[in-house]
Motif scaffolding. Sequence first.
Motif: not given
Length: 381
Positions: A129-138, A157-171
Amino acid sequence: MRKNIFSKFLAIISVLTLMPAGIMAKDLYCYYTNSSKTLTFYYDDSRSTRTSQLSTYPNDRIYDISGTNGWNAVRSKVEQIRFDDSFWDARIAGLGGFFRDCTNLRSISGFDNFNGDKSTDWSYLFYNCSSLESIDLSDFRSGSATNWSHMFDGCTSLQKIIGLDGVFTANATNMSYMFNNCLSLTNLDLSNFNTDKVTNMSNMFANCQEIKDMDLSTFNTAKVTDMSCMFNSCASVNRLDLSNFNTSNVTKMTAMFSGCSQMIHINVTSFDMRKVKDITFMFASCPNLIAIYSNCDWTDYLPQEVDCGEIFMNDTKLVGGHYSAYEDTWGLEQCHPDCGTHRPGAFTPRDGLIFNGHLLTADNAQSFAKSGTVTFDPDDF
């Protein structure tokens, strides 16, 4: 006759198992609006109504969502993706590569209706997704997904990923290439990443050229077996403290730090090398690297058959402990802390620092001072 009936019964069962949970009358589809280059996802019983509108808007289209291939025809055209409220009930299991190759995608709205509770695969989710500059994963619902490989790979082109600190990755078990080629990303908050089950971190941050600092102090790497190219070409990072890394099961460290052109210090004091099979180009092409902090002689632990060519190639500023002069293609014989002029090594002992090309320790620090008192904290580079 009985066989035909049974075959039809199996066919019906197969179709039903592929359908999302919910009322059978509902349809899973997306509506492409050509005028705004918008793709809207629905899970409702209004598809026939929207289909009847197509004669008015001949360039618009309705697509089935069968796996992730139903709307391939417009992937490269879509600029906006929207999830209708109804999509919350879709509960699709196979979501790997859902947005991949949406090369003109610039925004996603209604992402809180994108429910991933049933998903086991997030690999290639935003791939290319080469044109995406930000994504909110909250509001991202990650479910029990195990495969996170290539999730943001190619998001140049992605400059920031919002809410990455809340993503569940335990599995999660596979995070290889997760942020690979995120050329414009300037920051990553991985403070709450659970990596307890991860076995593959190869190329995880490769080519993240704008990130200057990474705090990986919460990473549990006890099950990781592959760290090859993990930080390859992280051109702006100047220090890495990996003293919490458990590498007791790692077998591959090929080019792990290669191409980190601004790197000055690397702390690998906790590294256990007993199972490693390949460290080729591990620290190569780090022209500003001065010190690699280590507390052991890797030559004592590495398996005899380890592949170890060109480990420190082009590291012209690496001084080890005593500013020893090295050739351009150092090998395994220098993989130990510097023990003096008679046995120069590429590593710096953890209880010392480099000062004007010399090993600085608590015992000799004062001798380098012209006046006053010299103190230093070994836990702080």
